[in-house]
Design a protein around this motif. Structure first.
Motif, short mmCIF file in Angstrom:
data_model
loop_
_atom_site.label_atom_id
_atom_site.label_comp_id
_atom_site.label_asym_id
_atom_site.label_seq_id
_atom_site.Cartn_x
_atom_site.Cartn_y
_atom_site.Cartn_z
N ALA A 59 0.84 -1.21 0.00
CA ALA A 59 0.00 0.00 0.00
C ALA A 59 0.87 1.25 0.00
CB ALA A 59 -0.94 -0.01 1.21
N ALA A 60 1.96 1.24 0.77
CA ALA A 60 2.87 2.39 0.82
C ALA A 60 3.54 2.61 -0.53
CB ALA A 60 3.91 2.19 1.91
N THR A 61 3.85 1.53 -1.22
CA THR A 61 4.45 1.64 -2.55
C THR A 61 3.46 2.28 -3.52
OG1 THR A 61 5.83 -0.30 -2.16
CG2 THR A 61 5.46 0.33 -4.46
N PHE A 62 2.23 1.87 -3.47
CA PHE A 62 1.20 2.46 -4.33
C PHE A 62 1.06 3.96 -4.05
CE2 PHE A 62 -3.20 3.81 -4.97
CZ PHE A 62 -3.31 3.61 -6.34
N VAL A 63 1.01 4.32 -2.78
CA VAL A 63 0.85 5.74 -2.40
C VAL A 63 2.08 6.54 -2.84
CG1 VAL A 63 0.67 7.33 -0.45
CG2 VAL A 63 -0.74 5.27 -0.52
N ALA A 64 3.29 5.99 -2.64
CA ALA A 64 4.51 6.70 -3.00
C ALA A 64 4.60 6.94 -4.51
CB ALA A 64 5.74 5.94 -2.51
N VAL A 65 4.30 5.91 -5.29
CA VAL A 65 4.35 6.06 -6.75
C VAL A 65 3.27 7.02 -7.22
CG1 VAL A 65 4.03 4.83 -8.94
CG2 VAL A 65 5.47 3.84 -7.14
#
Length: 166
Positions: A59-65
């Motif tokens: 989820a953090a990867t999705f938000v960061a990208v």
């Protein structure tokens, strides 16, 4: 838990990375979203959270990208619509970086504003015409910082929720 517990150390390191990332929105040289994302990655690998930790990391990867894409696309679209060229933003960025070293912290803002204004003054030939473009560039920079901060904050909240729930 004690400070000798490796999971505690990993949690503290992850928290410090996320906090540094949030500070990186306003401090030049600190990559805000990569620090937040990296903090969650370290926690997912070494924090012992298991599958829940990896779900938080995904989820953090999705938000960061998403945050990184929106950070550039949304303000850039607004600037193109108002007619501020990329060369003007480049001039503002270069003078902002120079200003940061000449007058620490506030020099970044002063250099950016001065650079944008000077580039628009040269391009348009009048200081009255240069100011509206400068204001638009400042609004775009502020919007970009806001998007980046909110994405970092969402990553921090995801991590905190994962920390409590795993």
């Amino acid at each position: 838990m004690s400070l000798t517990d490796s999971q505690t150390v990993v949690t503290v390191v992850a928290a410090l990375a996320i906090l540094a990332g949030l500070a990186g929105v306003v401090v030049p040289g600190l990559p805000a979203l990569p620090l937040c994302w990296g903090g969650v990655l370290v926690w997912a690998i070494f924090g012992g959270a298991g599958v829940g930790g990896w779900a938080v990391f995904a989820a953090a990867t999705f938000v960061a990208v998403s945050g990184a894409v929106i950070k550039y696309a949304w303000p850039g679209r607004n600037l193109k619509r108002t007619g501020v060229p990329t060369s003007t933003l480049l001039a503002g960025s270069v003078l902002g970086i120079v200003g940061f070293f000449v007058v620490p912290i506030v020099g970044l803002v002063l250099g950016f504003v001065g650079g944008v204004w000077a580039a628009e003054r040269l391009r348009l030939g009048s200081h009255q015409l240069a100011w509206p473009s400068t204001v638009q560039a400042l609004k775009a920079a502020g919007l970009s910082m806001l998007v980046e901060f909110l994405a970092g904050l969402v990553i921090a909240v995801l991590w905190a929720a994962g920390l409590l729930l795993t």
